[in-house]
Design a protein around this motif. Structure first.
Motif, short mmCIF file in Angstrom:
data_model
loop_
_atom_site.label_atom_id
_atom_site.label_comp_id
_atom_site.label_asym_id
_atom_site.label_seq_id
_atom_site.Cartn_x
_atom_site.Cartn_y
_atom_site.Cartn_z
N ASN A 271 0.84 -1.22 0.00
CA ASN A 271 0.00 0.00 0.00
C ASN A 271 0.87 1.26 0.00
O ASN A 271 0.61 2.21 -0.73
CB ASN A 271 -1.06 -0.01 1.11
CG ASN A 271 -0.51 -0.31 2.49
OD1 ASN A 271 0.69 -0.26 2.72
ND2 ASN A 271 -1.39 -0.64 3.42
N GLN A 272 1.95 1.23 0.80
CA GLN A 272 2.89 2.36 0.80
C GLN A 272 3.58 2.45 -0.57
O GLN A 272 3.65 3.53 -1.18
CB GLN A 272 3.93 2.19 1.91
CG GLN A 272 5.06 3.20 1.80
CD GLN A 272 6.00 3.26 3.01
OE1 GLN A 272 5.81 2.55 3.99
NE2 GLN A 272 7.00 4.12 2.95
N ALA A 273 4.06 1.28 -1.04
CA ALA A 273 4.80 1.27 -2.31
C ALA A 273 3.91 1.74 -3.46
O ALA A 273 4.38 2.40 -4.39
CB ALA A 273 5.32 -0.14 -2.58
N VAL A 365 -6.49 -4.87 -3.15
CA VAL A 365 -6.99 -4.01 -2.08
C VAL A 365 -6.06 -2.81 -1.83
O VAL A 365 -6.50 -1.72 -1.50
CB VAL A 365 -7.19 -4.85 -0.79
CG1 VAL A 365 -5.88 -5.33 -0.19
CG2 VAL A 365 -8.02 -4.14 0.24
N ASP A 366 -4.76 -3.04 -2.05
CA ASP A 366 -3.79 -2.00 -1.73
C ASP A 366 -3.78 -0.88 -2.75
O ASP A 366 -3.23 0.19 -2.50
CB ASP A 366 -2.39 -2.60 -1.63
CG ASP A 366 -2.26 -3.45 -0.39
OD1 ASP A 366 -2.92 -3.11 0.61
OD2 ASP A 366 -1.51 -4.44 -0.41
N PHE A 367 -4.37 -1.11 -3.91
CA PHE A 367 -4.37 -0.08 -4.94
C PHE A 367 -5.22 1.11 -4.47
O PHE A 367 -4.86 2.26 -4.68
CB PHE A 367 -4.89 -0.64 -6.26
CG PHE A 367 -4.76 0.32 -7.40
CD1 PHE A 367 -3.51 0.66 -7.89
CD2 PHE A 367 -5.87 0.92 -7.97
CE1 PHE A 367 -3.37 1.57 -8.94
CE2 PHE A 367 -5.75 1.82 -9.02
CZ PHE A 367 -4.49 2.14 -9.50
N TYR A 368 -6.35 0.83 -3.83
CA TYR A 368 -7.25 1.92 -3.44
C TYR A 368 -7.06 2.37 -1.99
O TYR A 368 -7.35 3.52 -1.66
CB TYR A 368 -8.71 1.50 -3.63
CG TYR A 368 -9.01 1.05 -5.02
CD1 TYR A 368 -9.09 1.97 -6.06
CD2 TYR A 368 -9.17 -0.30 -5.32
CE1 TYR A 368 -9.35 1.56 -7.36
CE2 TYR A 368 -9.43 -0.72 -6.62
CZ TYR A 368 -9.52 0.22 -7.63
OH TYR A 368 -9.76 -0.18 -8.91
N SER A 369 -6.60 1.46 -1.11
CA SER A 369 -6.54 1.84 0.30
C SER A 369 -5.59 3.02 0.52
O SER A 369 -5.90 3.94 1.29
CB SER A 369 -6.13 0.64 1.18
OG SER A 369 -4.83 0.22 0.84
N GLY A 370 -4.46 3.02 -0.20
CA GLY A 370 -3.50 4.10 -0.03
C GLY A 370 -4.09 5.45 -0.44
O GLY A 370 -3.80 6.47 0.19
#
Ligand code: CMC
Length: 431
Positions: A271-273, A365-370
């Motif tokens: 998510n950070q990356a 999921v990590d594409f949008y959470s960040g």
């Protein structure tokens, strides 16, 4: 153990070995190779465990082809839409949705454990000012075993329960403290009149000079982020927790091991990356350059926030997360910034590009959470700690399940040895 009405036969070295086959309640049949070495003198080889079930579990089920994620049978979109994080925690831990009274009791137990031992404040101060909050969390959660001795005996079911509640209750406080420490602001104590997500937001964003009024839409979005990350069956960090726990290690040490594993960019660190990648791309016209790099076999670059080991259709968490992103950005009036424009365009291009289509690489999921966390005001360094906070209940539920499992054995994989065979030591003067 599940019923084994089927069997498989393996022929090796002119010997036939019958292997029991377990039929799960959902998902593919599982060939039981537990006695394979004893019967046939061979090991199996499966780097990355792509075909290997490491345990039995009744907590979470994923059908990667259908894009389905069920917790105790309930689909994630229904839980994210109708339930809330602490109710999902109860469901994961105890197997059923709670009746109103049981939920109230559970929420009260969690709420009353949110403060951390005052001496832990000193522990934080030992970290360098610029420490990544994940580094701080690995250390401080591991150190809980030094502060809460009365919940480290894994053979006592009551102590296991207390450890589980303490972890779920205190990890948000620890994550918020890690953040406050990294920005040089005083720690904010939890407040028991706030719900779990609002309390976390306040512990992160309130300062003594000015209280933080929690916007209900933001706290709902925060709660949904927690819910969507709560558990994900035998992923890398959960398997790490189980492996650490299989030796009888205390729960705080096991969860610290899970946090350490989660930090990697292929897992929770994505998510950070991902947000850093969107910022690096910067403008829509640079997307083709990054798509080309992602496809180049000689370039280690990958499009962060795309692809998943299990989901080969779509990530059902990403669908809900995308709706949340629209809500939060709408509320904050930031529908039009450059990062978001890059994200929208990148998603569109990647979903149409034959490379991504053929390899079934969808936004995860990590594409949008960040994007949501950034809009809420979190620095990118806090994205993975927030994932860790939310996943704590998954780790704890799987840990509790494993300890209660009569089939529990210390985890001890075999290897396919490729090194030197026996040779005699040579004295230094003769080498
Ligand atoms: N960008 C470009 N190519 C990719 C990507 C990507 N994000 N992901 C996979 N590929 C390619 C990969 O190069 C390989 O190509 P080939 O068959 O030609 O060698 C093929 O797709 C299969 O990839 P894999 O590495 O064998 O797949 P995996 O199941 O081992 O890896 C993954 C899954 C999530 C680690 C990987 O897709 C990835 O690195 N994605 C980016 C990081 C990311 O977003 N991680 C978050 C996952 S969701 C949250 C979580 O679980 O923590």
């Amino acid at each position: 153990m599940t019923d084994t009405t089927k069997s498989a036969t393996l022929t090796i070295n002119n010997q036939q070995i019958d292997l029991p086959v377990h039929s799960p309640t959902a998902g593919p049949d599982v060939v039981d190779i537990g006695k394979l070495y004893a019967q046939g003198g061979v090991f199996t080889y499966d780097p990355g465990y792509t075909s290997t079930a490491s345990c039995q579990s009744a907590i979470t089920f994923i059908d990667g082809d259908k894009g389905e994620l069920l917790h105790r049978g309930y689909p994630i979109d229904q839980l994210a839409g109708k339930s809330h994080y602490l109710e999902v925690c109860y469901l994961l831990m105890y197997g059923e949705l709670p009746k109103a009274e049981a939920l109230e009791d559970f929420e009260a137990r969690v709420t009353r454990h949110t403060m951390v031992h005052e001496q832990m404040h000193n522990f934080f101060r030992g970290f360098r000012r610029d420490a990544h909050p994940m580094a701080t969390m690995v250390g401080v959660v591991g150190a809980m075993s030094a502060f809460y001795h009365d919940s480290t005996d894994i053979n006592d079911p009551w102590q296991r329960e207390v450890a589980a509640i303490r972890l779920i209750a205190k990890v948000p406080t620890i994550a918020a403290m890690a953040y406050k420490y990294s920005v040089g602001q005083p720690f904010v104590y939890p407040r028991n009149d706030l719900d779990y997500a609002s309390n976390f937001l306040r512990m992160c964003f309130s300062v003594p000079a000015e209280d933080y009024e929690v916007n209900p839409i933001l706290s709902r979005a925060m709660d949904r982020i927690f819910t969507l990350h709560a558990d994900h069956e035998q992923n890398a960090s959960t398997s790490t927790v189980r492996l650490a726990s299989s030796s009888g290690a205390n729960p705080f040490a096991c969860v610290a091991a899970g946090i350490a594993c989660l930090w990697g960019p292929a897992h929770g660190g994505a998510n950070q990356a991902c947000l850093e990648m969107l910022r690096e791309i910067g403008t829509v016209d640079r997307i083709p350059e990054f798509i080309a790099r992602a496809k180049d076999k000689d370039d280690p670059f990958r499009l962060m926030g795309f692809g998943h080991r299990v989901y080969k259709n779509f990530d059902p968490r990403a669908k809900v997360m995308k709706q949340s992103a629209d809500e939060v950005l709408g509320l904050l009036g930031i529908e039009n910034n450059d990062t978001l424009k890059v994200a929208v365009e990148l998603e569109k291009i990647a979903l149409e590009d034959p490379y991504f289509v053929e390899k079934k690489l969808y936004p995860n999921v990590d594409f949008y959470s960040g994007i949501i966390l950034d809009a809420m005001g979190f620095p990118t360094s806090m994205f993975t700690p927030i994932f860790a906070l939310a996943r704590t209940v998954g780790w704890v539920s799987q840990w509790k399940e494993q300890i209660a499992d009569p089939a529990l054995k210390i985890g001890r994989p075999r290897q396919l040895y490729t090194g030197e065979t026996f040779r005699d030591y040579v004295d230094v003067e003769n080498r």
